[in-house]
Design an enzyme around this catalytic site. Structure first.
Site, PDB file in Angstrom:
ATOM      1  N   GLU A  75      41.485  36.256  38.150  1.00 20.16           N
ATOM      2  CA  GLU A  75      40.099  36.005  38.570  1.00 20.16           C
ATOM      3  C   GLU A  75      39.378  37.331  38.718  1.00 20.16           C
ATOM      4  O   GLU A  75      39.904  38.264  39.336  1.00 20.16           O
ATOM      5  CB  GLU A  75      40.077  35.246  39.900  1.00 20.16           C
ATOM      6  CG  GLU A  75      38.680  35.026  40.462  1.00 20.16           C
ATOM      7  CD  GLU A  75      38.693  34.232  41.766  1.00 20.16           C
ATOM      8  OE1 GLU A  75      39.600  33.382  41.933  1.00 20.16           O
ATOM      9  OE2 GLU A  75      37.812  34.474  42.622  1.00 20.16           O
ATOM     10  N   GLU A  81      30.238  38.893  44.989  1.00 22.01           N
ATOM     11  CA  GLU A  81      30.235  37.886  46.043  1.00 22.01           C
ATOM     12  C   GLU A  81      29.463  38.457  47.227  1.00 22.01           C
ATOM     13  O   GLU A  81      29.519  39.662  47.509  1.00 22.01           O
ATOM     14  CB  GLU A  81      31.654  37.526  46.482  1.00 22.01           C
ATOM     15  CG  GLU A  81      32.447  36.733  45.469  1.00 22.01           C
ATOM     16  CD  GLU A  81      33.828  36.380  45.999  1.00 22.01           C
ATOM     17  OE1 GLU A  81      34.051  35.205  46.336  1.00 22.01           O
ATOM     18  OE2 GLU A  81      34.669  37.299  46.079  1.00 22.01           O
TER      19      GLU A  81
END
Length: 354
Positions: free
Chosen positions: A242, A247
């Site tokens: 990932e 974020e």
């Protein structure tokens, strides 16, 4: 005396005859030693001129490997790609943009042993856009480019939202993709939002990805721009790998996370770094990643702030697809402002370059 000489000569004649028979083995030649391949690697970078000594930017190299006895070859191109072939004539396209030197390795097999040769190749690869969405058509996101994850259940992080594809939660308007997170009762959940992905429609290996985005405001919001390995359905997470390009947690205003998750480094143990910026929720910023076989570099507004060393034993050497979503609360999003009603995550464009 003559009889004595003849007796002495007889053993000598027998020894010579035996020696002659053992060396010829019924008249056949003695076995020859194995001939080692004389490996010669010729590489022609396409488009090379005086003005363009490292090629025309296409990244194509034509190879011709000659050998006097090899029956097969294994080629390591130096960019994470390999080839096994029985012919010495082939082409390879390097995709990492810029001018870079690759150390090519060739192993030749002659039926008995392997023999090796190396060659350094310097090549220029022009940056080219291979995929994009400018979000310039009002309405639902382009269904040829985007699908959806739908439903509730926390998505592994105990989040309370229900992901939908309703226009209330996801819409393109005024040249911008808008993901609206709303406090409402919906199919048993107390919040709704959206999660878009290119799985099954677009995936790629290595390149630069740019997102221009303005982040939602509000304690508990958790917007993300990220990628997952295309083999997630067969190997699972985190084996698929990932890459979290961006974020943001509304409870930690203006703190941007860049993180990589892989076996041994997943969840809270991911590899990454954070960067404080200004006006994350009031202005657009460019969040990007330059993903290569040897490094993965993270940028905000074209300023490098984190470099990760990639290698062949990590899952970041395969096709990945893109995800855009906004969660709320949960393990990472944290406490939700009790006065929260709605927020909007805006994405101006997504662009992918070789």
């Amino acid at each position: 005396m003559e009889i004595f000489k003849k007796i002495l000569a007889l053993p000598m004649l027998l020894f010579v005859a035996l020696l002659s028979c053992s060396s010829s083995e019924n008249g056949s030649e003695p076995p020859k030693k194995n001939t080692e391949p004389d490996l010669v690697i010729n590489a022609e970078v396409v488009g090379t001129t005086t003005q363009l000594p490292n090629g025309n930017g296409s990244g194509i190299v034509n190879f011709k490997i000659s050998s006097n006895s090899a029956t097969s070859f294994k080629i390591v191109f130096g960019d994470g790609e390999t080839l096994e072939t029985t012919t010495g004539t082939f082409s390879h396209t390097y995709s990492a943009s810029g001018t870079k030197t690759f150390d090519m390795q060739v192993s030749a097999f002659n039926g008995v042993k392997y023999f090796n040769a190396t060659k350094s190749i310097t090549i220029f690869v022009a940056s080219a856009q291979i995929w994009a969405d400018e979000f310039d058509v009002d309405g639902a996101p382009n269904s040829e480019k985007w699908g959806y994850d739908l439903g509730a259940g926390g998505w592994g992080n105990n989040e309370p939202q229900y992901y939908t594809n309703r226009p209330e939660n996801v819409i393109v308007k005024g040249g911008v993709l808008k993901i609206n997170t709303i406090k409402e009762n919906y199919l048993g959940s107390t919040y709704t939002s959206a999660r878009l992905l290119t799985a099954g429609k677009f995936a790629f290996k290595y390149g630069k990805v740019e997102f221009r985005a303005k982040l939602p405001a509000g304690a508990g919001t958790w917007p993300a721009l990220w990628m997952l390995g295309d083999n997630i359905k067969t190997v699972g997470w985190p084996a698929c790998g990932e890459i979290d390009v961006m974020e943001h947690v509304g409870n930690q205003l203006n703190k941007i996370y860049a993180t990589l998750h892989h076996p041994g480094h997943s969840g809270a143990n991911g590899d990454g770094l954070t960067k404080m910026i200004s006006n994350a929720t009031s202005e657009f910023h460019i969040y990007s990643v330059d993903w290569r076989a040897d490094t993965i570099k993270f940028y905000i507004d074209n300023n490098l702030f984190y470099t990760f060393s990639n290698s062949a034993n990590l899952p970041f050497n395969q096709n990945f697809f893109i995800i855009i979503n906004c969660a709320i609360g949960g393990n990472f999003g944290g406490n939700i402002d009790p006065n929260f009603t709605s927020s909007t995550f805006e994405i101006d464009y997504v662009r992918v370059y070789n």
